[in-house]
Design an enzyme around this catalytic site. Structure first.
Site, PDB file in Angstrom:
ATOM      1  N   CYS A   3      -5.897  -2.101   0.214  1.00  0.00           N
ATOM      2  CA  CYS A   3      -6.415  -0.728   0.167  1.00  0.00           C
ATOM      3  C   CYS A   3      -5.715  -0.007  -0.977  1.00  0.00           C
ATOM      4  CB  CYS A   3      -6.254  -0.022   1.512  1.00  0.00           C
ATOM      5  SG  CYS A   3      -4.548   0.181   2.073  1.00  0.00           S
ATOM      6  N   ASN A   6      -1.578   0.898   0.808  1.00  0.00           N
ATOM      7  CA  ASN A   6      -0.978  -0.126   1.679  1.00  0.00           C
ATOM      8  C   ASN A   6      -0.111   0.493   2.775  1.00  0.00           C
ATOM      9  OD1 ASN A   6       1.276  -3.010   1.356  1.00  0.00           O
ATOM     10  ND2 ASN A   6      -0.513  -2.803   2.622  1.00  0.00           N
ATOM     11  N   CYS A   8      -2.053   2.732   5.325  1.00  0.00           N
ATOM     12  CA  CYS A   8      -2.965   3.096   6.425  1.00  0.00           C
ATOM     13  C   CYS A   8      -3.888   1.950   6.828  1.00  0.00           C
ATOM     14  CB  CYS A   8      -3.807   4.311   6.049  1.00  0.00           C
ATOM     15  SG  CYS A   8      -2.849   5.795   5.719  1.00  0.00           S
ATOM     16  N   ARG A   9      -4.850   1.619   5.957  1.00  0.00           N
ATOM     17  CA  ARG A   9      -5.897   0.669   6.350  1.00  0.00           C
ATOM     18  C   ARG A   9      -5.468  -0.790   6.269  1.00  0.00           C
ATOM     19  NH1 ARG A   9     -10.067   3.080   2.137  1.00  0.00           N
ATOM     20  NH2 ARG A   9      -8.062   3.392   1.108  1.00  0.00           N
ATOM     21  N   SER A  10      -4.943  -1.222   5.112  1.00  0.00           N
ATOM     22  CA  SER A  10      -4.653  -2.656   4.970  1.00  0.00           C
ATOM     23  C   SER A  10      -3.529  -3.142   5.895  1.00  0.00           C
ATOM     24  CB  SER A  10      -4.416  -3.056   3.513  1.00  0.00           C
ATOM     25  OG  SER A  10      -3.353  -2.358   2.935  1.00  0.00           O
ATOM     26  N   ASP A 117     -11.072   6.060   4.195  1.00  0.00           N
ATOM     27  CA  ASP A 117      -9.648   6.370   4.039  1.00  0.00           C
ATOM     28  C   ASP A 117      -9.258   7.460   5.040  1.00  0.00           C
ATOM     29  OD1 ASP A 117      -7.171   7.165   3.237  1.00  0.00           O
ATOM     30  OD2 ASP A 117      -7.699   7.487   1.136  1.00  0.00           O
TER      31      ASP A 117
HETATM   32  P1  4NP Z   1      -4.527   3.611   2.469  1.00  0.00           P
HETATM   33  O1  4NP Z   1      -4.509   5.215   2.599  1.00  0.00           O
HETATM   34  O2  4NP Z   1      -5.112   3.304   1.105  1.00  0.00           O
HETATM   35  O3  4NP Z   1      -5.435   3.198   3.583  1.00  0.00           O
HETATM   36  O4  4NP Z   1      -3.113   3.143   2.632  1.00  0.00           O
HETATM   37  C1  4NP Z   1      -3.927   6.050   1.650  1.00  0.00           C
HETATM   38  C2  4NP Z   1      -2.560   6.202   1.636  1.00  0.00           C
HETATM   39  C3  4NP Z   1      -1.976   7.058   0.721  1.00  0.00           C
HETATM   40  C4  4NP Z   1      -2.767   7.743  -0.172  1.00  0.00           C
HETATM   41  C5  4NP Z   1      -4.144   7.586  -0.154  1.00  0.00           C
HETATM   42  C6  4NP Z   1      -4.717   6.718   0.756  1.00  0.00           C
HETATM   43  N1  4NP Z   1      -2.182   8.637  -1.100  1.00  0.00           N
HETATM   44  O5  4NP Z   1      -2.904   9.298  -1.847  1.00  0.00           O
HETATM   45  O6  4NP Z   1      -0.920   8.733  -1.144  1.00  0.00           O
END
Ligand code: 4NP
Length: 148
Positions: A3, A6, A8-10, A117
């Site tokens: 993602c 790294n 939240c989702r992955s 997201d």
């Molecule tokens: P992820 O979510 O891609 O599922 O880990 C996010 C985590 C952090 C951010 C964006 C999405 N950020 O902008 O810091």
């Protein structure tokens, strides 16, 4: 499982698929295309929703995807199109490109074609992501077991 951050989702996809394939010999990992959160624990809301479903993801630490991951993994799943596009720019050749997949393509009957997201939303978004990723990992795990 890849993602953006790294966190939240992955990490959920990583923990969920690992949980489903624990008696198999698969190496499962996750990474982000961005460097913002390198070394951090998964987001506390991902930790909480995983724990509520019996999965501990607290041993994971965020890392950034690197080109050498193409040499280690046979399948690389992107959580959304934007991360898939970023991964495509890192691919060195056709062989690398052939490893790339959009995660939700494994689950064509879903109303979703990417994993949304949840970072800027509330906890319900993490529950939604958990359910979506869990359902899709069931299909991926079944598909992998057929190859064994
Ligand atoms: P992820 O979510 O891609 O599922 O880990 C996010 C985590 C952090 C951010 C964006 C999405 N950020 O902008 O810091």
């Amino acid at each position: 499982m890849v993602c953006l951050g790294n966190i939240c989702r992955s990490p959920l996809a990583h923990g969920i698929l690992e949980n489903k394939l624990q008696d198999s010999n698969y190496l499962i990992d996750s990474a982000g295309t961005a460097s913002y959160h390198i070394g951090e624990l998964p987001d506390h809301r991902s930790i909480k929703v995983a724990k509520a479903n019996g999965i501990d993801i607290t041993s994971q630490r965020a890392r950034q995807f690197k080109t050498s991951d193409f040499d280690v993994f046979d399948r690389i799943y992107a959580m959304d199109e934007s991360n898939l596009d970023n991964l495509k720019t890192l691919a060195r050749d056709e062989n690398d490109l052939n490893k790339l997949r959009l995660f939700m393509d494994a689950n064509p009957n879903s109303a979703y074609n990417y994993v949304p997201d949840p970072y800027y939303g509330d906890f319900s978004g993490f529950e939604e992501v958990f359910n979506l990723v869990d359902e899709t990992c069931n299909i991926i795990a079944r598909d992998l077991s057929k190859q064994d």
